[in-house]
Enzyme design. Structure first.
Site, PDB file in Angstrom:
ATOM      1  N   SER A  93       0.861  -1.193   0.000  1.00  0.00           N
ATOM      2  CA  SER A  93       0.000   0.000   0.000  1.00  0.00           C
ATOM      3  C   SER A  93       0.893   1.239   0.000  1.00  0.00           C
ATOM      4  O   SER A  93       2.109   1.139   0.244  1.00  0.00           O
ATOM      5  CB  SER A  93      -0.879   0.022   1.252  1.00  0.00           C
ATOM      6  OG  SER A  93      -0.078   0.263   2.395  1.00  0.00           O
ATOM      7  N   ASP A 123      -0.940  -1.405  -4.060  1.00  0.00           N
ATOM      8  CA  ASP A 123      -2.314  -1.555  -3.589  1.00  0.00           C
ATOM      9  C   ASP A 123      -2.918  -0.153  -3.396  1.00  0.00           C
ATOM     10  O   ASP A 123      -2.308   0.706  -2.757  1.00  0.00           O
ATOM     11  CB  ASP A 123      -2.238  -2.302  -2.242  1.00  0.00           C
ATOM     12  CG  ASP A 123      -3.576  -2.809  -1.757  1.00  0.00           C
ATOM     13  OD1 ASP A 123      -4.488  -2.978  -2.581  1.00  0.00           O
ATOM     14  OD2 ASP A 123      -3.692  -3.064  -0.537  1.00  0.00           O
ATOM     15  N   HIS A 155     -12.649  -3.396   4.156  1.00  0.00           N
ATOM     16  CA  HIS A 155     -11.315  -3.485   4.764  1.00  0.00           C
ATOM     17  C   HIS A 155     -11.381  -3.570   6.289  1.00  0.00           C
ATOM     18  O   HIS A 155     -12.323  -3.082   6.899  1.00  0.00           O
ATOM     19  CB  HIS A 155     -10.471  -2.277   4.345  1.00  0.00           C
ATOM     20  CG  HIS A 155     -10.165  -2.260   2.882  1.00  0.00           C
ATOM     21  ND1 HIS A 155     -10.780  -1.414   2.000  1.00  0.00           N
ATOM     22  CD2 HIS A 155      -9.331  -3.034   2.145  1.00  0.00           C
ATOM     23  CE1 HIS A 155     -10.329  -1.656   0.781  1.00  0.00           C
ATOM     24  NE2 HIS A 155      -9.449  -2.632   0.840  1.00  0.00           N
ATOM     25  N   GLY A 156     -10.370  -4.180   6.868  1.00  0.00           N
ATOM     26  CA  GLY A 156     -10.231  -4.191   8.321  1.00  0.00           C
ATOM     27  C   GLY A 156     -10.857  -5.416   8.975  1.00  0.00           C
ATOM     28  O   GLY A 156     -11.271  -6.366   8.302  1.00  0.00           O
ATOM     29  N   GLY A 180     -10.634  -6.529   0.636  1.00  0.00           N
ATOM     30  CA  GLY A 180     -11.302  -6.685   1.928  1.00  0.00           C
ATOM     31  C   GLY A 180     -11.747  -8.103   2.213  1.00  0.00           C
ATOM     32  O   GLY A 180     -12.837  -8.332   2.708  1.00  0.00           O
ATOM     33  N   SER A 195     -10.373 -10.577   4.186  1.00  0.00           N
ATOM     34  CA  SER A 195      -9.951 -11.309   5.377  1.00  0.00           C
ATOM     35  C   SER A 195     -11.162 -11.964   6.022  1.00  0.00           C
ATOM     36  O   SER A 195     -12.277 -11.440   5.953  1.00  0.00           O
ATOM     37  CB  SER A 195      -9.268 -10.366   6.371  1.00  0.00           C
ATOM     38  OG  SER A 195      -7.918 -10.170   5.996  1.00  0.00           O
TER      39      SER A 195
HETATM   40  P1  13P Z   1      -8.538  -6.993   4.517  1.00  0.00           P
HETATM   41  O1  13P Z   1      -8.521  -5.790   5.418  1.00  0.00           O
HETATM   42  O2  13P Z   1      -9.862  -7.660   4.542  1.00  0.00           O
HETATM   43  O3  13P Z   1      -7.418  -7.922   4.776  1.00  0.00           O
HETATM   44  O4  13P Z   1      -8.365  -6.442   3.002  1.00  0.00           O
HETATM   45  C1  13P Z   1      -7.095  -6.149   2.477  1.00  0.00           C
HETATM   46  C2  13P Z   1      -7.174  -5.406   1.179  1.00  0.00           C
HETATM   47  O5  13P Z   1      -8.182  -5.327   0.502  1.00  0.00           O
HETATM   48  C3  13P Z   1      -5.946  -4.781   0.703  1.00  0.00           C
HETATM   49  O6  13P Z   1      -6.154  -4.037  -0.455  1.00  0.00           O
HETATM   50  O1  G3H Z   2      -6.477  -1.919   1.736  1.00  0.00           O
HETATM   51  C1  G3H Z   2      -5.703  -1.611   2.631  1.00  0.00           C
HETATM   52  C2  G3H Z   2      -4.618  -2.514   3.052  1.00  0.00           C
HETATM   53  O2  G3H Z   2      -5.051  -3.364   4.074  1.00  0.00           O
HETATM   54  C3  G3H Z   2      -3.394  -1.721   3.420  1.00  0.00           C
HETATM   55  O3  G3H Z   2      -3.546  -1.011   4.588  1.00  0.00           O
HETATM   56  O4  G3H Z   2      -2.890   1.367   4.113  1.00  0.00           O
HETATM   57  O5  G3H Z   2      -2.788   0.409   6.438  1.00  0.00           O
HETATM   58  O6  G3H Z   2      -1.133  -0.304   4.720  1.00  0.00           O
HETATM   59  P1  G3H Z   2      -2.534   0.193   4.983  1.00  0.00           P
HETATM   60 ZN    ZN Z   3      -8.063  -3.110  -0.603  1.00  0.00          ZN
END
Ligand code: 13P
Ligand code: G3H
Ligand code: ZN
Length: 320
Positions: free
Chosen positions: A56, A93, A189-190, A223, A225
């Site tokens: 990212s 990313d 996300h998260g 997203g 996870s």
């Molecule tokens: P998670 O927060 O669900 O792991 O998603 C990660 C993501 O989409 C990174 O671009």
């Molecule tokens: O989509 C987001 C990823 O989980 C990266 O997160 O911007 O905290 O590195 P970050």
């Molecule tokens: Zn993402």
């Protein structure tokens, strides 16, 4: 200018085409340090899976652009040393500007995402097209996004999902020339993807509608996870305070992987696994102060998690 080809990396074109045909998805695991990178490569070499090392913009700032270039090259050599030359993509990313995408390409990235999903449709098209035109000169592949995920995406926070509109995807892909498309179908996300009492469910019906409009075109899920409850329990057992954290059920991701979904992004689950392992050492061995004694177990737990994702969720094992 460093070409990713000189680092031994590949772009995503061929591995996505194979994944769509083969009914599996390639893991896109975020990383920003050595232990994460080692865990990703060990897991993917041992399962013989192609892999996307995902960075990212925040991670790039954290780790440093020059170090990342050498880490990616190191990852390629490390995989060979471990015994299997798996395809490795270095991917940006959530790129938020043309300048960031250009800079990543100059520093050896083989793939970039330009995330114009928060912009009005025409502006998203124009920005994505500009990045594609630049990137394709260097044979770098580009991921675009249509629809907005709920939750936090870098600095932008959306209260609720704006699902991707299937009627827009064909036009977007045609006008921009992107190589893959991230869509919004209820992932976010998260670690808090659903509210307690809500049924954790993604909109596979929208996915199938999108696939009908652009048959065989590579689709990406962000997203994704699953927020494993045993890992959450472990974190809380060792002094953590994660409440009501809920993810995407793995069987739904497995189902999505069988379709044109060919890249699945997982970051939070890795963060949870590392945190659980580090907390365990801190509580059980408070006398330890050698970072290897807690980062080592964190790396092992990450590797175990990634192998599970590859084999049981994405189905990308033995596809390298
Ligand atoms: P998670 O927060 O669900 O792991 O998603 C990660 C993501 O989409 C990174 O671009
Ligand atoms: O989509 C987001 C990823 O989980 C990266 O997160 O911007 O905290 O590195 P970050
Ligand atoms: Zn993402």
């Amino acid at each position: 200018m460093t070409s990713y080809k000189d680092l031994g990396l590949v772009n995503s074109r061929e591995i996505f085409a194979k994944a769509v045909k083969g009914g599996y998805a390639i893991p896109a695991f975020n990383f920003n340090n050595m232990e994460q990178m080692q865990a990703i490569i060990q897991a993917c070499v041992e399962t013989k899976s192609p892999v996307i090392l995902q960075v990212s913009s925040g991670a790039r700032k954290y780790a440093n652009q020059t170090l990342l270039r050498y880490m990616a090259q190191g990852a390629v050599e490390y995989a060979k040393e471990l015994g299997y030359n798996i395809p490795i993509v270095l991917h940006l990313d959530h790129g938020d500007s043309f300048e960031l995408c250009k800079s990543c390409i100059e520093y050896g990235f083989s793939s970039v995402m330009i995330d114009g999903s928060h912009l009005p449709y025409d502006e998203n098209v124009a920005l994505t097209k500009k990045v594609v035109e630049y990137a394709h000169q260097y044979d770098v592949t580009v991921e675009g996004e249509l629809g907005v995920l709920a939750g936090v995406e870098d600095d932008v926070k959306a209260e609720s999902h704006t699902y991707t509109r299937p009627e827009e995807v064909e036009d977007f892909v045609k006008k921009t020339g992107v190589d893959s498309l991230a869509i919004s179908i209820g992932t976010s996300h998260g670690a808090y993807k659903f509210k307690p009492g809500q049924k954790p469910e993604i909109r596979l019906d929208i996915l199938h509608e999108i696939e009908k409009r652009i048959p065989g075109f590579p689709i990406v899920l962000h997203g994704s996870s699953s927020v494993p409850q045993d890992i959450v329990a472990e974190i809380n057992h060792y002094g953590g305070a994660l409440k009501d954290s809920i993810g995407i059920p793995e069987d739904q991701l497995r189902e999505a992987s069988k379709s044109a979904v060919c890249k699945i992004n997982i970051d939070s689950d890795g963060r949870l696994a590392m945190t659980a392992a580090v907390r365990k050492v801190f509580i059980e061995k408070p006398e330890e102060f050698d970072p290897r004694k807690y980062l080592g177990p964190a790396r092992d737990k990450l590797k175990e998690l990634y192998k599970h994702k590859v084999v049981n969720v994405l189905g990308s094992d033995n596809k390298a």
